[in-house]
Motif scaffolding. Structure first.
Motif, PDB file in Angstrom:
ATOM      1  N   ARG A  27       0.849  -1.179   0.000  1.00 25.25           N
ATOM      2  CA  ARG A  27       0.000   0.000   0.000  1.00 25.25           C
ATOM      3  C   ARG A  27       0.892   1.239   0.000  1.00 25.25           C
ATOM      4  N   ILE A  28       0.435   2.309  -0.656  1.00 26.71           N
ATOM      5  CA  ILE A  28       1.241   3.520  -0.724  1.00 26.71           C
ATOM      6  C   ILE A  28       0.415   4.732  -0.306  1.00 26.71           C
ATOM      7  N   CYS A  29       1.120   5.744   0.183  1.00 29.96           N
ATOM      8  CA  CYS A  29       0.481   6.994   0.600  1.00 29.96           C
ATOM      9  C   CYS A  29       1.447   8.145   0.325  1.00 29.96           C
ATOM     10  N   PRO A  30       1.164   8.991  -0.679  1.00 31.30           N
ATOM     11  CA  PRO A  30       2.029  10.150  -0.931  1.00 31.30           C
ATOM     12  C   PRO A  30       1.947  11.147   0.229  1.00 31.30           C
ATOM     13  N   VAL A  31       3.082  11.565   0.730  1.00 34.22           N
ATOM     14  CA  VAL A  31       3.163  12.586   1.789  1.00 34.22           C
ATOM     15  C   VAL A  31       4.392  13.453   1.521  1.00 34.22           C
ATOM     16  N   PRO A  32       4.375  14.717   1.947  1.00 37.61           N
ATOM     17  CA  PRO A  32       5.500  15.614   1.661  1.00 37.61           C
ATOM     18  C   PRO A  32       6.822  15.165   2.289  1.00 37.61           C
ATOM     19  N   ASN A  33       6.761  14.643   3.507  1.00 42.47           N
ATOM     20  CA  ASN A  33       7.986  14.236   4.214  1.00 42.47           C
ATOM     21  C   ASN A  33       7.772  12.861   4.836  1.00 42.47           C
ATOM     22  N   PRO A  34       7.912  11.797   4.039  1.00 40.37           N
ATOM     23  CA  PRO A  34       7.583  10.448   4.543  1.00 40.37           C
ATOM     24  C   PRO A  34       8.479   9.984   5.686  1.00 40.37           C
ATOM     25  N   ALA A  35       9.765  10.348   5.671  1.00 41.97           N
ATOM     26  CA  ALA A  35      10.663   9.924   6.747  1.00 41.97           C
ATOM     27  C   ALA A  35      10.203  10.505   8.080  1.00 41.97           C
ATOM     28  N   HIS A  36       9.918  11.791   8.101  1.00 41.22           N
ATOM     29  CA  HIS A  36       9.459  12.430   9.336  1.00 41.22           C
ATOM     30  C   HIS A  36       8.120  11.843   9.790  1.00 41.22           C
ATOM     31  N   THR A  37       7.228  11.558   8.825  1.00 35.21           N
ATOM     32  CA  THR A  37       5.915  10.999   9.159  1.00 35.21           C
ATOM     33  C   THR A  37       6.053   9.649   9.851  1.00 35.21           C
ATOM     34  N   LEU A  38       6.951   8.780   9.347  1.00 36.33           N
ATOM     35  CA  LEU A  38       7.160   7.466   9.957  1.00 36.33           C
ATOM     36  C   LEU A  38       7.833   7.591  11.326  1.00 36.33           C
ATOM     37  N   ILE A  39       8.823   8.462  11.426  1.00 39.59           N
ATOM     38  CA  ILE A  39       9.524   8.645  12.693  1.00 39.59           C
ATOM     39  C   ILE A  39       8.569   9.171  13.755  1.00 39.59           C
ATOM     40  N   GLU A  40       7.731  10.131  13.372  1.00 36.02           N
ATOM     41  CA  GLU A  40       6.775  10.717  14.299  1.00 36.02           C
ATOM     42  C   GLU A  40       5.787   9.676  14.820  1.00 36.02           C
ATOM     43  N   PRO A  80      18.347  10.358  17.475  1.00 39.98           N
ATOM     44  CA  PRO A  80      19.274  10.458  16.359  1.00 39.98           C
ATOM     45  C   PRO A  80      18.614  10.625  14.988  1.00 39.98           C
ATOM     46  N   PHE A  81      17.282  10.812  14.926  1.00 40.35           N
ATOM     47  CA  PHE A  81      16.585  10.770  13.643  1.00 40.35           C
ATOM     48  C   PHE A  81      16.279  12.138  13.055  1.00 40.35           C
ATOM     49  N   ASP A  82      16.829  13.199  13.605  1.00 45.32           N
ATOM     50  CA  ASP A  82      16.590  14.534  13.069  1.00 45.32           C
ATOM     51  C   ASP A  82      17.140  14.638  11.647  1.00 45.32           C
ATOM     52  N   ARG A  83      16.359  15.219  10.757  1.00 41.27           N
ATOM     53  CA  ARG A  83      16.732  15.479   9.349  1.00 41.27           C
ATOM     54  C   ARG A  83      16.955  14.186   8.553  1.00 41.27           C
ATOM     55  N   SER A  84      16.299  13.107   8.941  1.00 46.82           N
ATOM     56  CA  SER A  84      16.425  11.847   8.185  1.00 46.82           C
ATOM     57  C   SER A  84      15.838  12.015   6.789  1.00 46.82           C
ATOM     58  N   ALA A  85      16.583  11.592   5.776  1.00 45.76           N
ATOM     59  CA  ALA A  85      16.099  11.648   4.392  1.00 45.76           C
ATOM     60  C   ALA A  85      15.252  10.434   4.058  1.00 45.76           C
ATOM     61  N   ASN A  86      15.608   9.280   4.621  1.00 45.59           N
ATOM     62  CA  ASN A  86      14.856   8.046   4.414  1.00 45.59           C
ATOM     63  C   ASN A  86      14.761   7.309   5.741  1.00 45.59           C
ATOM     64  N   GLN A 131       6.747  11.719  -6.698  1.00 45.55           N
ATOM     65  CA  GLN A 131       6.302  12.195  -5.400  1.00 45.55           C
ATOM     66  C   GLN A 131       6.913  11.358  -4.280  1.00 45.55           C
ATOM     67  N   PRO A 132       7.273  11.989  -3.151  1.00 41.52           N
ATOM     68  CA  PRO A 132       7.686  11.205  -1.986  1.00 41.52           C
ATOM     69  C   PRO A 132       6.469  10.517  -1.381  1.00 41.52           C
ATOM     70  N   ALA A 133       6.667   9.338  -0.821  1.00 39.77           N
ATOM     71  CA  ALA A 133       5.530   8.568  -0.308  1.00 39.77           C
ATOM     72  C   ALA A 133       6.002   7.568   0.733  1.00 39.77           C
ATOM     73  N   ILE A 134       5.028   7.033   1.460  1.00 42.74           N
ATOM     74  CA  ILE A 134       5.238   5.903   2.359  1.00 42.74           C
ATOM     75  C   ILE A 134       4.735   4.649   1.660  1.00 42.74           C
ATOM     76  N   ALA A 135       5.510   3.583   1.726  1.00 36.32           N
ATOM     77  CA  ALA A 135       5.077   2.280   1.230  1.00 36.32           C
ATOM     78  C   ALA A 135       5.047   1.304   2.398  1.00 36.32           C
ATOM     79  N   VAL A 136       3.960   0.555   2.504  1.00 35.17           N
ATOM     80  CA  VAL A 136       3.847  -0.487   3.528  1.00 35.17           C
ATOM     81  C   VAL A 136       3.704  -1.822   2.806  1.00 35.17           C
ATOM     82  N   GLU A 137       4.690  -2.680   2.959  1.00 37.97           N
ATOM     83  CA  GLU A 137       4.700  -3.988   2.314  1.00 37.97           C
ATOM     84  C   GLU A 137       4.448  -5.067   3.363  1.00 37.97           C
ATOM     85  N   GLN A 138       3.487  -5.927   3.088  1.00 41.58           N
ATOM     86  CA  GLN A 138       3.180  -7.052   3.971  1.00 41.58           C
ATOM     87  C   GLN A 138       3.367  -8.356   3.218  1.00 41.58           C
ATOM     88  N   ASP A 139       4.000  -9.307   3.872  1.00 41.38           N
ATOM     89  CA  ASP A 139       4.215 -10.636   3.295  1.00 41.38           C
ATOM     90  C   ASP A 139       3.770 -11.657   4.336  1.00 41.38           C
TER      91      ASP A 139
END
Length: 235
Positions: free
Chosen positions: A125-138, A149-155, A191-199
């Motif tokens: 599943r995917i979700c476009p967001v402006p800053n996916p790294a910050h969204t996941l960390i938050e 240690p996660f400030d300014r993470s690019a990925n 676009q930057p996005a979050i991807a969630v992969e389930q197996d």
């Protein structure tokens, strides 16, 4: 905050690991699928010439649709039915897509009179967001980690694996459940996005699944995938 409703299904992959590898025939496998699904697989067929000793899970022949949405891979030890949302806009539900994938695999097993030893479902599943790294960390990290240690993470990526017995009637086996949440860049529009992969897949063990059990597994795995995904991205 991103929730499950913000995601769309980008990939569905249903796989069976077959027994009696020596009985596999590329010509017969193609005929079995095209006799019923020729309209779906209207693209170019790929027949691969593989060297001796190559793993039997590697596909020998691949069928695909012109629009790129459908792919069916067949080899001596593994068969995959794959759907990808290439067009970017899709009105077909996850349930419908998975039902079509499972039906093709059931048809294959029935027609070639084979059994499956393992089963697997992959959904992305995917979700476009402006800053996916910050969204996941938050979402997944303590407040203090937003600075160090996660400030300014690019990925950013989290990866979780569990082995358990689904609490569903008729399930007497354990499954692996892999969940990977990561940052990506969408190919179609960059676009930057979050991807969630389930197996979700059955363990390597001495077991045979007939066509009815294959159908049941994918129905069960779909429910498990939705329940697990909801726990990661609830309100």
């Amino acid at each position: 905050m991103v929730t499950r409703r913000d995601f769309s299904v980008d990939l569905v992959q249903a796989a069976i690991f077959t027994m009696d590898h020596g009985a596999f025939s590329s010509g017969r496998a193609v005929a079995v699928i095209l006799q019923k699904y020729a309209q779906r697989f209207d693209g170019e067929m790929q027949a691969l010439t593989l060297p001796v000793g190559i793993p039997s899970e590697i596909p020998h022949v691949v069928l695909q649709s012109i629009d790129g949405n459908w792919r069916f891979q067949m080899g001596p030890a593994r068969v995959d039915a794959i759907w990808r949302n290439q067009a970017g806009a899709n009105s077909t539900s996850f349930d419908e897509i998975l039902a079509q994938c499972a039906e093709m695999l059931e048809h294959y097993l029935h027609e070639v009179r084979a059994s499956a030893s393992r089963l697997a479902l992959v959904v992305r599943r995917i979700c476009p967001v402006p800053n996916p790294a910050h969204t996941l960390i938050e979402r997944f990290c303590k407040d203090g980690n937003l600075q160090e240690p996660f400030d300014r993470s690019a990925n950013f990526e989290i990866h979780n694996h569990k082995v358990y017995s689904p609490q569903k009637e008729g399930v007497d086996y354990k499954i692996n459940s892999w969940v990977r949440c990561k940052t990506i860049t969408l190919e179609k529009d960059m676009q930057p996005a979050i991807a969630v992969e389930q197996d979700l897949n059955t363990l390597v063990e001495a077991r045979r699944f007939n066509s009815d059990q294959v159908k049941f597994f994918f129905q069960m795995a779909r429910l498990e995938a939705d329940e697990i995904f909801g726990k990661y991205f609830s309100q």
